[in-house]
Write a protein that holds these residues in place. Structure first.
Motif, PDB file in Angstrom:
ATOM      1  N   LEU A  33      -0.168  -8.241  17.798  1.00  0.00           N
ATOM      2  CA  LEU A  33       0.943  -7.962  18.699  1.00  0.00           C
ATOM      3  C   LEU A  33       0.433  -7.412  20.023  1.00  0.00           C
ATOM      4  O   LEU A  33      -0.590  -6.727  20.074  1.00  0.00           O
ATOM      5  CB  LEU A  33       1.900  -6.944  18.061  1.00  0.00           C
ATOM      6  N   PRO A  34       1.161  -7.660  21.112  1.00  0.00           N
ATOM      7  CA  PRO A  34       0.736  -7.128  22.411  1.00  0.00           C
ATOM      8  C   PRO A  34       0.824  -5.607  22.439  1.00  0.00           C
ATOM      9  O   PRO A  34       1.678  -5.019  21.780  1.00  0.00           O
ATOM     10  CB  PRO A  34       1.725  -7.756  23.396  1.00  0.00           C
ATOM     11  N   VAL A  66      10.019  -3.883  20.976  1.00  0.00           N
ATOM     12  CA  VAL A  66       9.444  -2.569  20.699  1.00  0.00           C
ATOM     13  C   VAL A  66       8.476  -2.697  19.544  1.00  0.00           C
ATOM     14  O   VAL A  66       8.774  -3.313  18.520  1.00  0.00           O
ATOM     15  CB  VAL A  66      10.543  -1.530  20.381  1.00  0.00           C
ATOM     16  N   ARG A  67       7.287  -2.108  19.748  1.00  0.00           N
ATOM     17  CA  ARG A  67       6.248  -2.075  18.722  1.00  0.00           C
ATOM     18  C   ARG A  67       6.029  -0.630  18.304  1.00  0.00           C
ATOM     19  O   ARG A  67       5.905   0.259  19.146  1.00  0.00           O
ATOM     20  CB  ARG A  67       4.941  -2.650  19.278  1.00  0.00           C
ATOM     21  N   GLU A  80      -1.967   1.505  12.442  1.00  0.00           N
ATOM     22  CA  GLU A  80      -1.300   0.325  11.889  1.00  0.00           C
ATOM     23  C   GLU A  80      -0.016   0.049  12.640  1.00  0.00           C
ATOM     24  O   GLU A  80       0.761   0.970  12.900  1.00  0.00           O
ATOM     25  CB  GLU A  80      -0.923   0.564  10.423  1.00  0.00           C
ATOM     26  N   ASN A  81       0.233  -1.204  12.945  1.00  0.00           N
ATOM     27  CA  ASN A  81       1.526  -1.607  13.484  1.00  0.00           C
ATOM     28  C   ASN A  81       2.491  -1.710  12.316  1.00  0.00           C
ATOM     29  O   ASN A  81       2.268  -2.494  11.389  1.00  0.00           O
ATOM     30  CB  ASN A  81       1.431  -2.949  14.198  1.00  0.00           C
ATOM     31  N   ILE A  82       3.551  -0.906  12.342  1.00  0.00           N
ATOM     32  CA  ILE A  82       4.509  -0.936  11.235  1.00  0.00           C
ATOM     33  C   ILE A  82       5.904  -1.353  11.677  1.00  0.00           C
ATOM     34  O   ILE A  82       6.783  -1.522  10.839  1.00  0.00           O
ATOM     35  CB  ILE A  82       4.579   0.419  10.501  1.00  0.00           C
ATOM     36  N   ASN A 112       3.256   2.394   3.635  1.00  0.00           N
ATOM     37  CA  ASN A 112       3.256   1.080   2.981  1.00  0.00           C
ATOM     38  C   ASN A 112       4.306   0.094   3.471  1.00  0.00           C
ATOM     39  O   ASN A 112       4.130  -1.109   3.317  1.00  0.00           O
ATOM     40  CB  ASN A 112       3.404   1.256   1.470  1.00  0.00           C
ATOM     41  N   GLN A 113       5.385   0.551   4.045  1.00  0.00           N
ATOM     42  CA  GLN A 113       6.465  -0.351   4.422  1.00  0.00           C
ATOM     43  C   GLN A 113       6.391  -0.685   5.911  1.00  0.00           C
ATOM     44  O   GLN A 113       6.017   0.147   6.729  1.00  0.00           O
ATOM     45  CB  GLN A 113       7.805   0.290   4.097  1.00  0.00           C
ATOM     46  N   LYS A 114       6.795  -1.918   6.250  1.00  0.00           N
ATOM     47  CA  LYS A 114       6.774  -2.381   7.637  1.00  0.00           C
ATOM     48  C   LYS A 114       8.076  -3.107   7.938  1.00  0.00           C
ATOM     49  O   LYS A 114       8.741  -3.609   7.031  1.00  0.00           O
ATOM     50  CB  LYS A 114       5.605  -3.335   7.885  1.00  0.00           C
TER      51      LYS A 114
END
Length: 120
Positions: A33-34, A66-67, A80-82, A112-114
Protein backbone atom coordinates in the motif's frame (compact mmCIF):
# COMPACT_ATOMS: atom_id res chain seq x y z
CA UNK A 1 4.74 -42.26 -20.37
CA UNK A 2 4.98 -41.97 -16.58
CA UNK A 3 7.90 -39.56 -16.90
CA UNK A 4 5.95 -37.32 -19.26
CA UNK A 5 2.93 -37.20 -16.92
CA UNK A 6 5.17 -36.60 -13.91
CA UNK A 7 7.05 -33.81 -15.70
CA UNK A 8 3.79 -32.23 -16.81
CA UNK A 9 2.43 -32.30 -13.25
CA UNK A 10 5.61 -30.73 -11.85
CA UNK A 11 5.56 -27.93 -14.45
CA UNK A 12 1.83 -27.37 -13.83
CA UNK A 13 2.39 -27.21 -10.05
CA UNK A 14 5.24 -24.70 -10.43
CA UNK A 15 3.14 -22.49 -12.73
CA UNK A 16 0.20 -22.72 -10.34
CA UNK A 17 2.32 -21.64 -7.36
CA UNK A 18 3.77 -18.71 -9.34
CA UNK A 19 0.29 -17.61 -10.45
CA UNK A 20 -1.12 -17.93 -6.91
CA UNK A 21 1.70 -15.82 -5.49
CA UNK A 22 1.21 -13.24 -8.25
CA UNK A 23 -2.48 -12.93 -7.41
CA UNK A 24 -1.68 -12.59 -3.70
CA UNK A 25 1.00 -9.98 -4.40
CA UNK A 26 -1.22 -7.92 -6.70
CA UNK A 27 -4.52 -8.04 -4.80
CA UNK A 28 -4.00 -9.06 -1.17
CA UNK A 29 -0.57 -7.94 0.04
CA UNK A 30 -1.18 -4.97 2.35
CA UNK A 31 2.55 -4.28 2.52
CA UNK A 32 2.38 -2.80 -0.99
CA UNK A 33 0.00 0.00 0.00
CA UNK A 34 1.15 3.59 -0.58
CA UNK A 35 2.70 5.35 2.41
CA UNK A 36 0.47 8.44 2.41
CA UNK A 37 0.53 11.56 4.56
CA UNK A 38 0.42 11.32 8.35
CA UNK A 39 -3.01 12.02 9.90
CA UNK A 40 -3.04 10.97 13.54
CA UNK A 41 -2.07 8.25 15.99
CA UNK A 42 -3.36 6.70 19.20
CA UNK A 43 -1.52 4.56 21.74
CA UNK A 44 -3.28 1.53 23.26
CA UNK A 45 -4.23 1.81 26.95
CA UNK A 46 -1.40 -0.51 28.03
CA UNK A 47 1.12 1.19 25.72
CA UNK A 48 1.80 -2.04 23.83
CA UNK A 49 0.64 -0.73 20.43
CA UNK A 50 0.40 2.54 18.53
CA UNK A 51 -1.98 2.85 15.63
CA UNK A 52 -0.89 5.46 13.09
CA UNK A 53 -3.23 6.65 10.34
CA UNK A 54 -2.21 8.01 6.95
CA UNK A 55 -4.26 9.44 4.09
CA UNK A 56 -3.28 8.57 0.54
CA UNK A 57 -4.16 10.42 -2.63
CA UNK A 58 -4.56 8.09 -5.58
CA UNK A 59 -4.54 10.89 -8.11
CA UNK A 60 -7.16 12.51 -10.29
CA UNK A 61 -9.08 9.32 -11.08
CA UNK A 62 -9.41 7.86 -7.57
CA UNK A 63 -10.60 9.02 -4.19
CA UNK A 64 -8.61 9.40 -0.97
CA UNK A 65 -7.98 6.34 1.20
CA UNK A 66 -6.95 5.83 4.81
CA UNK A 67 -4.23 3.38 5.79
CA UNK A 68 -3.79 2.24 9.40
CA UNK A 69 -0.39 1.04 10.53
CA UNK A 70 0.09 -0.94 13.76
CA UNK A 71 3.35 -0.25 15.58
CA UNK A 72 4.58 -2.72 18.22
CA UNK A 73 6.01 -0.46 20.93
CA UNK A 74 7.57 -3.06 23.25
CA UNK A 75 9.16 -5.23 20.58
CA UNK A 76 11.38 -4.46 17.63
CA UNK A 77 8.89 -5.96 15.18
CA UNK A 78 8.10 -4.63 11.74
CA UNK A 79 5.00 -2.42 11.57
CA UNK A 80 1.89 -3.96 10.04
CA UNK A 81 -0.77 -2.43 7.84
CA UNK A 82 -4.04 -3.47 9.46
CA UNK A 83 -6.51 -1.00 7.97
CA UNK A 84 -7.18 0.13 4.39
CA UNK A 85 -10.40 1.87 3.40
CA UNK A 86 -11.37 3.75 0.27
CA UNK A 87 -13.20 7.10 0.09
CA UNK A 88 -12.02 8.34 3.49
CA UNK A 89 -9.95 11.41 4.28
CA UNK A 90 -9.95 11.37 8.09
CA UNK A 91 -9.35 8.77 10.77
CA UNK A 92 -11.09 8.43 14.11
CA UNK A 93 -9.20 5.94 16.29
CA UNK A 94 -10.58 4.71 19.62
CA UNK A 95 -9.05 1.93 21.73
CA UNK A 96 -11.85 0.08 23.57
CA UNK A 97 -9.39 -2.12 25.49
CA UNK A 98 -5.73 -3.16 25.29
CA UNK A 99 -6.22 -5.27 22.14
CA UNK A 100 -9.32 -3.82 20.45
CA UNK A 101 -9.31 -0.70 18.31
CA UNK A 102 -12.11 0.98 16.39
CA UNK A 103 -11.02 2.83 13.25
CA UNK A 104 -13.74 4.83 11.52
CA UNK A 105 -16.36 2.42 12.86
CA UNK A 106 -14.48 -0.80 12.01
CA UNK A 107 -13.59 -2.88 15.10
CA UNK A 108 -10.34 -4.85 14.96
CA UNK A 109 -8.73 -7.22 17.45
CA UNK A 110 -5.02 -6.51 17.15
CA UNK A 111 -2.57 -7.79 16.12
CA UNK A 112 -4.36 -10.59 14.25
CA UNK A 113 -7.34 -8.93 12.59
CA UNK A 114 -7.23 -6.62 9.56
CA UNK A 115 -9.69 -4.59 7.51
CA UNK A 116 -9.23 -4.17 3.76
CA UNK A 117 -12.13 -2.69 1.77
CA UNK A 118 -11.08 -4.72 -1.27
CA UNK A 119 -11.97 -7.97 0.51
CA UNK A 120 -15.24 -7.74 2.47
Amino acid sequence: MKKIVKSFLIVFLILFVIAAYGIYWAFYDMNRLPKGDYLTEQISPDGKYTLKAYVTNGGATTSYSVRGELVFNAKNLKTENIYWNYREETATIVWTDNDTVVINGHTLDVPNQKFDFRHP
